[in-house]
Design an enzyme around this catalytic site. Structure first.
Site, short mmCIF file in Angstrom:
data_model
loop_
_atom_site.label_atom_id
_atom_site.label_comp_id
_atom_site.label_asym_id
_atom_site.label_seq_id
_atom_site.Cartn_x
_atom_site.Cartn_y
_atom_site.Cartn_z
N ARG A 84 0.79 -1.07 0.16
CA ARG A 84 0.47 0.10 -0.09
C ARG A 84 0.43 1.25 -0.50
NH1 ARG A 84 -4.69 -2.09 4.31
NH2 ARG A 84 -5.68 -3.37 2.17
N LYS A 103 -19.43 -18.14 -0.12
CA LYS A 103 -20.91 -17.78 0.14
C LYS A 103 -21.56 -16.96 -0.85
CE LYS A 103 -21.07 -18.23 5.33
NZ LYS A 103 -21.84 -18.37 6.29
N GLY A 140 -11.31 -8.78 -1.32
CA GLY A 140 -10.18 -9.57 -0.41
C GLY A 140 -9.30 -11.05 -0.86
N GLY A 192 -13.16 -3.94 0.07
CA GLY A 192 -14.53 -4.17 -0.05
C GLY A 192 -14.91 -2.29 -0.77
P1 AMP Z 1 -14.62 -14.97 -0.54
O1 AMP Z 1 -14.05 -13.70 0.73
O2 AMP Z 1 -15.85 -15.12 0.04
O3 AMP Z 1 -13.98 -14.50 -1.14
O4 AMP Z 1 -14.45 -16.83 0.28
C1 AMP Z 1 -12.61 -16.86 0.24
C2 AMP Z 1 -12.73 -18.41 1.25
O5 AMP Z 1 -13.14 -19.37 0.38
C3 AMP Z 1 -11.76 -18.63 1.14
O6 AMP Z 1 -10.81 -18.28 2.60
C4 AMP Z 1 -11.98 -19.73 0.95
O7 AMP Z 1 -11.31 -21.04 1.39
C5 AMP Z 1 -13.06 -19.98 1.15
N1 AMP Z 1 -13.63 -21.59 -0.16
C6 AMP Z 1 -13.69 -21.46 -1.54
N2 AMP Z 1 -13.78 -22.42 -1.78
C7 AMP Z 1 -14.50 -23.05 -0.75
C8 AMP Z 1 -15.24 -24.62 -0.54
N3 AMP Z 1 -15.21 -25.66 -1.84
N4 AMP Z 1 -15.62 -24.74 0.28
C9 AMP Z 1 -15.44 -23.86 1.43
N5 AMP Z 1 -14.85 -22.69 1.22
C10 AMP Z 1 -14.27 -22.49 0.48
#
Ligand code: AMP
Length: 395
Positions: free
Chosen positions: A35, A197, A353, A376
């Protein structure tokens, strides 16, 4: 859009909101200076014009004045990276600070103390913002990471600079890159959304459906889509209450002519662990006791083909649990595909992120066209929201 190039900073003091919210170790050493590096072009341009820089930032989440969050800790690093001496004042408003600013000569840099030592910063307090505004002739916002917050130093302060305000070069590049994907893109446009999610990405998916030709949905989100269509996902992460939403997204995509690509196979594990037993399974046939933690080889071949033919690529979110080596292969393979496509002329933007952490960890950061610095803030722009920090400069 007003940028640094619209000003000559000779004999001017620029009050610059930077994002120096860098990670420190237990010896208060900066462990990742990305940064600070990112703010360098803006600072150098102003100094080369013959002006001076007053830098303001937050660091961490202090509760009042707490020494461990002092920006004093990063002074040496800023000096090393910018290559110019950096003065420091242990406050960010008030007489002492105004005096330090008055004594600042052309070509010099002054770093102020952590803005969040005052709760007025996050509250967007007008009187506090006005005090900050007294510390420069021209306000420059170069902090994309906080552009989605209406804080005193990121947004409110701008009203005290009628004409004399602009985007720094980092923030300008962020805005241009996202604009290049969302509004001025060369087709075919592909968005890859992974991560854990559906619920945290739903607004992005809905906004992006109007902008893209292809959408790859990967990571943990996969299983909500698969189960909604009748597949067996075993113990994979799944949001049952979002299944209807998933079906609706598929319907909307069809109506809008967007091709959705969901993994057809997965690396399934019998435990959420790097040393679990694994097998490649069809994504719709995961038995109980097993969970999909990465995209499988057939899926990666399909994704490679889609990435290859795309001219604009947006990537947000890993394809698997990349933090564990056993489930990082999908994310790495996708990085290679995007690298190849970028070399063939595609514009690729990575942001939000975890995908930034992934591209850095696997060495793709300088192989894609642009890596966004704001998690974000980037997500909110992808959701189609206008960011207060950007609006305040445009006003
Ligand atoms: P996000 O912050 O929503 O981009 O989510 C990132 C996180 O999703 C990472 O820490 C990954 O470990 C998790 N992730 C990716 N694929 C899977 C999966 N198939 N099952 C559980 N967690 C996952």
């Amino acid at each position: 859009m007003k940028t640094l190039n619209d000003f000559n900073f000779k004999n001017k003091k620029a009050i610059i909101r930077v994002d120096f919210n860098v990670p420190l170790n237990d010896k208060f050493e900066v462990t990742d200076a990305t940064r600070i590096q990112a703010a360098k072009p803006t600072i150098i341009k102003i100094l080369e014009d013959g002006g001076s820089c007053v830098l303001m930032s937050h660091l961490g989440r202090p509760k009042g004045k707490q020494d461990e969050f002092s920006l004093q800790h990063i002074v040496a690093k800023v000096k090393e990276i910018i290559g110019v001496n950096v003065k420091f004042v242990d406050d960010c408003i008030g007489e002492k600070v105004e005096e330090a600013v008055a004594n600042l000569e052309d070509g010099e840099i002054l770093l102020l103390e952590n803005l969040r030592f005052y709760e007025e910063e996050k509250k967007g307090d007008v009187a506090f913002a006005e005090k900050l505004s007294k510390l420069g002739d021209i306000y420059v916002n170069d902090a994309f990471g906080t552009a989605h917050r209406a804080h005193a130093s990121t947004t409110i302060i701008a009203q005290f600079f009628e004409e004399n305000k602009c985007f720094g070069s980092l923030l300008a590049r962020e805005i241009e890159s996202i604009d290049k994907v969302l509004n001025n893109s060369e087709k075919p446009v592909l968005a890859i959304l992974g991560g854990a999610k559906v619920s945290s990405k739903i607004t992005v998916i809905e906004n992006i459906l109007d902008k893209v030709d292809h959408l790859i949905i990967g990571g943990g989100m996969t299983f909500t889509f698969v189960k909604a269509q009748g597949g067996s996902v075993g113990d994979s992460i799944c949001e049952d209450d979002k299944m209807e939403l998933a079906l609706d997204i598929l319907k909307q995509a069809k109506e809008k002519g967007v091709q959705i690509h969901i993994p057809v196979d997965v690396i399934a594990a019998d435990d959420f662990s790097n040393t679990a037993n694994t097998q490649v399974l069809d994504v719709t046939e995961i038995p109980d006791g097993w969970q999909g933690l990465d995209a499988g080889p057939k899926s990666l071949a399909i994704f490679d083909e889609v990435v290859n033919k795309s001219k604009t690529i947006l990537w947000n979110g890993p394809l698997g649990v990349f933090e564990m080596e056993s489930f990082a292969k999908g994310t790495i393979a996708l990085g290679h595909s995007i690298d190849k496509s970028t070399q063939n002329g595609a514009f690729s933007l990575v942001g939000g992120g975890d995908s930034v952490a992934a591209v850095k960890q696997f060495g793709f950061a300088d192989k894609v066209s642009y890596v966004s610095t704001g998690g974000g803030a980037m997500l909110e722009m992808l959701e189609g929201k206008s960011l207060p920090g950007i609006e305040a400069i445009l006003k």
